[in-house]
Design a protein around this motif. Structure first.
Motif, PDB file in Angstrom:
ATOM      1  N   ILE A  21       0.707  -1.194  -0.026  1.00  0.00           N
ATOM      2  CA  ILE A  21      -0.044  -0.030   0.010  1.00  0.00           C
ATOM      3  C   ILE A  21       0.719   1.357  -0.101  1.00  0.00           C
ATOM      4  CG2 ILE A  21      -1.857   1.267   1.309  1.00  0.00           C
ATOM      5  CD1 ILE A  21      -2.761  -1.452   2.310  1.00  0.00           C
ATOM      6  N   SER A  22       0.706   2.026  -0.780  1.00  0.00           N
ATOM      7  CA  SER A  22       1.498   3.370  -1.092  1.00  0.00           C
ATOM      8  C   SER A  22       1.225   4.333   0.095  1.00  0.00           C
ATOM      9  CB  SER A  22       1.238   4.011  -2.362  1.00  0.00           C
ATOM     10  OG  SER A  22      -0.304   4.573  -2.697  1.00  0.00           O
ATOM     11  N   ARG A  23       2.244   5.182   0.145  1.00  0.00           N
ATOM     12  CA  ARG A  23       2.104   6.207   1.234  1.00  0.00           C
ATOM     13  C   ARG A  23       0.682   7.318   0.959  1.00  0.00           C
ATOM     14  NH1 ARG A  23       4.763   5.237   5.752  1.00  0.00           N
ATOM     15  NH2 ARG A  23       6.818   4.208   5.356  1.00  0.00           N
ATOM     16  N   SER A  24       0.387   7.278  -0.168  1.00  0.00           N
ATOM     17  CA  SER A  24      -0.824   8.276  -0.479  1.00  0.00           C
ATOM     18  C   SER A  24      -2.303   7.382  -0.382  1.00  0.00           C
ATOM     19  CB  SER A  24      -0.588   9.015  -2.077  1.00  0.00           C
ATOM     20  OG  SER A  24      -0.729   7.592  -2.768  1.00  0.00           O
ATOM     21  N   GLU A  25      -2.232   6.122   0.191  1.00  0.00           N
ATOM     22  CA  GLU A  25      -3.445   5.467   0.105  1.00  0.00           C
ATOM     23  C   GLU A  25      -3.883   5.500   1.569  1.00  0.00           C
ATOM     24  OE1 GLU A  25      -3.349   3.038  -3.900  1.00  0.00           O
ATOM     25  OE2 GLU A  25      -2.476   2.000  -2.250  1.00  0.00           O
ATOM     26  N   TYR A  26      -5.016   5.021   1.794  1.00  0.00           N
ATOM     27  CA  TYR A  26      -5.243   4.442   3.322  1.00  0.00           C
ATOM     28  C   TYR A  26      -4.834   3.504   3.533  1.00  0.00           C
ATOM     29  CZ  TYR A  26      -8.440   3.497   7.236  1.00  0.00           C
ATOM     30  OH  TYR A  26      -9.185   3.414   8.429  1.00  0.00           O
ATOM     31  N   PRO A  27      -4.012   3.323   4.956  1.00  0.00           N
ATOM     32  CA  PRO A  27      -4.304   4.108   5.923  1.00  0.00           C
ATOM     33  C   PRO A  27      -3.564   5.410   6.212  1.00  0.00           C
ATOM     34  CG  PRO A  27      -3.398   2.232   6.889  1.00  0.00           C
ATOM     35  CD  PRO A  27      -3.433   2.089   5.230  1.00  0.00           C
ATOM     36  N   PHE A  28      -2.400   5.407   5.269  1.00  0.00           N
ATOM     37  CA  PHE A  28      -1.126   6.182   5.445  1.00  0.00           C
ATOM     38  C   PHE A  28      -1.744   7.608   5.119  1.00  0.00           C
ATOM     39  CE2 PHE A  28       0.532   2.261   4.278  1.00  0.00           C
ATOM     40  CZ  PHE A  28       1.368   2.017   5.492  1.00  0.00           C
ATOM     41  N   ASN A  29      -2.860   7.927   4.668  1.00  0.00           N
ATOM     42  CA  ASN A  29      -3.346   9.440   4.310  1.00  0.00           C
ATOM     43  C   ASN A  29      -4.104   9.884   5.409  1.00  0.00           C
ATOM     44  OD1 ASN A  29      -5.471   7.924   3.918  1.00  0.00           O
ATOM     45  ND2 ASN A  29      -5.868   8.489   1.711  1.00  0.00           N
ATOM     46  N   THR A  30      -4.196   9.139   6.571  1.00  0.00           N
ATOM     47  CA  THR A  30      -4.679   9.760   7.792  1.00  0.00           C
ATOM     48  C   THR A  30      -3.809  10.113   8.760  1.00  0.00           C
ATOM     49  OG1 THR A  30      -5.232   7.554   8.709  1.00  0.00           O
ATOM     50  CG2 THR A  30      -6.634   7.971   7.140  1.00  0.00           C
ATOM     51  N   ASN A  31      -4.538  11.035   9.837  1.00  0.00           N
ATOM     52  CA  ASN A  31      -3.697  11.516  10.967  1.00  0.00           C
ATOM     53  C   ASN A  31      -3.366  10.494  11.785  1.00  0.00           C
ATOM     54  OD1 ASN A  31      -4.081  14.062   9.792  1.00  0.00           O
ATOM     55  ND2 ASN A  31      -5.705  14.461  11.062  1.00  0.00           N
ATOM     56  N   HIS A  32      -4.167   9.311  12.131  1.00  0.00           N
ATOM     57  CA  HIS A  32      -3.658   8.372  12.902  1.00  0.00           C
ATOM     58  C   HIS A  32      -3.431   7.133  12.490  1.00  0.00           C
ATOM     59  CE1 HIS A  32      -4.991  11.209  16.310  1.00  0.00           C
ATOM     60  NE2 HIS A  32      -5.994  11.616  15.655  1.00  0.00           N
ATOM     61  N   LEU A  33      -3.410   6.961  11.250  1.00  0.00           N
ATOM     62  CA  LEU A  33      -3.001   5.696  10.378  1.00  0.00           C
ATOM     63  C   LEU A  33      -4.024   4.450  10.561  1.00  0.00           C
ATOM     64  CD1 LEU A  33       1.057   5.604  10.863  1.00  0.00           C
ATOM     65  CD2 LEU A  33      -0.270   6.485   8.884  1.00  0.00           C
ATOM     66  N   GLY A  34      -5.312   5.029  10.493  1.00  0.00           N
ATOM     67  CA  GLY A  34      -6.349   4.106  10.652  1.00  0.00           C
ATOM     68  C   GLY A  34      -6.647   3.543  12.057  1.00  0.00           C
TER      69      GLY A  34
END
Length: 654
Positions: free
Chosen positions: A165-178
C-alpha cells in the motif's frame, strides 16, 4: 380502482409475510415528530399488506406514494443480522438497517471523509483481516498472550507496508494511520465473538462466557423432586489429624492430606440427598462415587454426636429421614463433569442397571453447568470448615489461613470430628431458607411437591442391598487338582476363595464362572455358573475373611508384599500387618497418615460388626430363655391347675 397486490413469488418465509409475527415497536420513547412519522408509515404498510386499497387511495389518505411504500415494505421483510425479519422496526425514522459499504466508483464519494475505507481495505486484503482477528482473539501462540490494541495497530501498519500500500493511500493518508477505525473493528470482534474475546479478561471470564447464559440452563423447568440431580467432589479446605498408637505404645498425632467431600443435590428442591461421603484418598475414585450414591439412596439416621454443644437444628434433616414415603428414592438424570472417576465402567454400569438413570457428562473445570452443587459446596465450606482454626482458606493468601497443621494438632481436630460437623452442617442446610427458592427451605419445598403428588421413583425392593452399589462382575475359572490334592477354589486378587459346597464340587474344576465382587468389602464374593444360576457365596481363606477391606487396600497390601516390605502367614490378619507397617514408617507423611486413617476406619467397622453380632447373640439367648420359661409355666399350669384347687379345699376342711 384496482387494489394493491402484494407480490409473493414463494420466496418469502412465514415470518416475512405474517404481520402478527413481526417484532413490535415501543413508541413511548420517541420524539413527537418521529412518533407521528412512524405511525403514518405503519398505517400505510398495514393497508398495503391487507390489499384493501390502491396506491392512489393510500397516497390520498396518508400522503405516502407508491415508491416510498415499496421501499418501506422491502425494509420490513429484509432480515436483520440475527436472521429475523425487521418487521415494524424497519419503519423507525432514521434507523439504519444495512451496514455502510463504501463504493469507490460512486460520483458522490467525498475525498475528505474516510468512512468505509477500513472495511474496503480488509475486503481487498483478507490476509490483514485474518491476522488482526488472530491477534485479538488469541488464536496464535505468541509471547504476549493478550495483545493490546495499540500493538495490534503496529502490526496492522507493518502488514499494510508488506502488501504494498502506497503512502498516498489509506491508512497512510490519515492522521492516526487508521487507529480509530481499527479500534472500532476490534470492538465489533469482541461483541461478535463474546466467548473467545472474554479470554482476554481471564480464564474465569472465558468459562462463564462460553458456558453460562445460553442453552437449556437458562430455562429451569425441573419441578419433580429427584428428576435431575447434580454430583461433584469438593476438596475440603482444612487440615485434620488422627491419633494412633505407635508400636512402642506411645500416642502420636498425624496430619492427614486434604480430604474430599462427595455429595448429591436435587435441582428441583435444592435439597442435599442423603449423607455425603468423605473420601480419604488423594483423589476419589469410582468406588468412592458409588459409596456416595449408596449413602444418597439408603435411608438416613442421625449420628450419635460426641462433640459437646453440637446439635441438629429441628427444621433440618435429610429427605429420607423426614419423609418415610421417599425412602430409597432414586433419580432419573445425574449431571457429572468429565472427571476420571465419573467415566469409570463401574459408575456407568451401576447407574444404568441398578439405579436406572441417565448420566449427563459436562466438561471438567466448567462449574456453570452444575450451579447447584457448586453453590452448595461454597456455602457449606464458608459456614463450617473455613470458620475453624485449622482451615486452609479459599486461596494461599487467605488471611484465615494461619498455620492450619499446627492448629489441627494443637486442638486435636480429628477426622471423626469432621464427619460430625459436616453431617450437622448438611442437615441444617436442608432446613435453612434460601433466597433462590423464595426463602423456603429445601425440605419445605420438597414437602410441598410431595403433597402435590410429585413422588420420586423408588428403587426396586429386589435391588435394595448395599452390596449391589459397589458390585463389579468378573470372569474366573474354578481351579483345583486331583493330582496335587488341592480342592476347588476361585482366586481373586491374590487370595483364594472357598466354601464347603465348592470344596465338594470337583466336577466344576476348570469351569468358567462369573463372580460378583463388592469392591468395598472383599471378604466374600458371589459365584454364578455358566447357565446363570447362583452357586452361592465363597469366603476368602485365612485371616482375609476376618477384617473388612476394600479393593484399594487389597492392592496396597499385595504391592507391599511383592516388594518384600511386609510378610504375613495364612494365620495372620493382613490388615493388622498392614496397619503395623504404616505405623513403623519413620517419615510420617500425610499420605501414610491417610492410609492409617482408612485402616482405622476399617477396624472400627469390624468392631461394630462384632458388637452387633454379640448383641444379636445375646438377644437370641434372651428370647430363647423367655420362650423356655413360658413353656415351663404353661406346662406347669396345664398339669397342676385342678389338683391344686382340691388340695387347697382339703387343707381348709382339716
Amino acid at each position: 380502482m384496482s387494489r394493491v397486490k402484494v407480490v409473493d413469488s414463494g420466496e418469502l418465509s412465514l415470518g416475512q409475510k405474517d404481520q402478527e409475527l413481526w417484532l413490535q415497536v415501543d413508541i413511548a420513547g420517541m420524539e413527537e415528530e418521529e412518533r407521528a412519522l412512524f405511525l403514518k408509515r405503519k398505517e400505510a404498510i398495514d393497508l398495503y399488506v391487507a390489499n384493501e386499497k390502491s396506491h392512489e387511495e393510500i397516497h390520498s389518505l396518508i400522503g405516502i406514494n407508491r415508491r416510498e411504500i415499496n421501499r418501506l415494505y422491502t425494509r420490513c421483510i429484509s432480515f436483520d443480522p440475527n436472521g429475523i425479519p425487521w418487521g415494524y422496526r424497519g419503519l423507525i425514522p432514521n434507523k439504519k438497517i444495512k451496514k455502510y459499504e463504501l463504493n469507490p466508483l460512486s460520483k458522490k464519494i467525498n475525498d475528505s471523509r474516510k468512512t468505509g475505507e477500513f472495511s474496503l481495505l480488509l475486503e481487498k486484503y483478507p490476509k490483514i483481516r485474518d491476522e488482526i482477528e488472530n491477534l485479538f482473539l488469541g488464536r496464535k501462540k505468541l509471547s504476549e498472550p493478550v495483545m493490546r490494541p495499540k500493538y495490534i495497530h503496529k502490526k496492522f501498519v507493518e502488514m499494510c507496508k508488506e502488501v504494498g500500500i502506497s503512502r498516498s493511500e489509506y491508512p497512510f493518508n490519515t492522521n492516526h494511520l487508521g487507529y480509530r477505525a481499527l479500534c472500532r473493528f476490534l470492538t465489533q470482534l469482541r461483541n461478535k465473538h463474546f466467548g473467545t474475546a472474554s479470554r482476554r479478561y481471564g480464564r474465569d471470564a472465558e468459562q462463564k462466557a462460553k458456558n453460562a447464559g445460553i442453552g437449556k440452563q437458562n430455562y429451569p423447568s425441573t419441578l419433580t423432586p429427584y428428576q435431575d440431580v447434580e454430583f461433584d467432589g469438593h476438596r475440603i479446605d482444612g487440615i485434620f489429624v488422627i491419633t494412633v498408637k505407635t508400636l512402642e505404645g506411645d500416642d502420636a498425632v498425624l496430619t492427614l492430606d486434604r480430604l474430599w467431600f462427595l455429595s448429591f443435590i436435587d435441582r428441583a428442591t435444592h435439597s442435599v440427598i442423603g449423607r455425603p461421603h468423605i473420601c480419604l484418598n488423594k483423589e476419589y475414585n469410582a468406588s468412592d462415587v458409588m459409596i456416595a450414591a449408596k449413602k444418597a439412596v439408603m435411608p438416613v439416621k442421625k449420628m450419635n454426636l460426641t462433640i459437646p454443644g453440637l446439635t441438629y437444628q429441628p427444621p433440618g434433616g435429610y429427605p429420607s429421614e423426614r419423609f418415610p414415603e421417599i425412602e430409597w428414592a432414586v433419580w432419573d438424570v445425574v449431571y457429572f463433569d468429565n472427571a476420571q472417576a465419573h467415566l469409570a465402567d463401574l459408575v456407568r454400569e451401576r447407574f444404568r442397571n441398578l439405579i436406572g438413570c441417565t448420566t449427563c457428562l459436562g466438561a471438567v473445570g466448567k462449574p456453570m453447568r452444575r450451579p447447584h452443587i457448586e453453590r452448595f459446596h461454597q456455602t457449606l465450606t464458608s459456614s463450617s470448615v473455613q470458620r475453624m482454626p485449622n482451615t486452609t482458606g479459599s486461596h494461599p493468601n487467605d488471611p484465615r489461613r494461619e498455620n492450619p497443621e499446627e492448629m489441627a494438632i494443637q486442638y486435636r481436630i480429628t477426622y471423626e470430628h469432621l464427619e460430625e460437623i459436616l453431617d450437622v452442617a448438611v442437615s441444617n442446610y436442608n432446613g435453612t431458607p434460601h433466597g433462590a427458592i423464595f426463602y423456603n427451605s429445601p425440605l419445605e419445598i420438597l414437602e410441598q411437591r410431595i403433597n402435590k403428588g410429585m413422588i420420586p421413583r423408588l428403587l426396586n425392593e429386589s435391588k435394595r442391598s448395599e452390596f449391589l452399589f459397589t458390585q463389579i462382575e468378573k470372569n474366573r475359572t474354578i481351579r483345583g487338582s486331583h493330582q496335587s490334592g488341592k480342592r476347588p477354589y476361585i482366586e481373586y486378587m491374590g487370595v483364594e476363595y472357598r466354601n464347603d459346597l465348592l470344596a465338594q464340587s470337583a466336577h466344576l474344576i476348570n469351569t468358567k464362572v462369573t463372580i460378583h465382587i463388592n469392591v468395598d468389602d472383599l471378604r466374600t464374593i458371589r459365584v454364578f455358573l455358566p447357565d446363570g444360576s447362583e452357586f452361592g457365596e465363597v469366603v476368602a481363606t485365612g485371616k482375609w475373611s476376618l477384617t473388612p477391606h476394600n479393593l484399594q487396600m487389597r492392592k496396597a497390601i499385595n504391592l507391599l508384599k511383592n516388594k518384600k516390605l511386609i510378610h504375613f502367614t495364612q494365620w495372620e490378619d493382613p490388615i493388622f500387618v498392614y496397619h503395623e507397617y504404616l505405623l513403623s514408617q519413620k517419615k510420617k507423611k500425610k499420605a501414610t497418615a491417610n492410609q492409617i486413617a482408612k485402616v482405622q476406619k476399617v477396624l472400627r467397622k469390624r468392631d461394630e460388626e462384632i458388637n452387633k453380632n454379640v448383641a444379636l447373640a445375646k438377644a437370641h439367648e434372651d428370647i430363647n430363655a423367655l420362650e423356655q420359661a413360658r413353656e415351663r409355666q404353661e406346662k406347669t399350669q396345664s398339669t397342676s391347675k385342678t389338683p391344686t384347687v382340691n388340695r387347697r379345699f382339703k387343707t381348709i376342711t382339716l
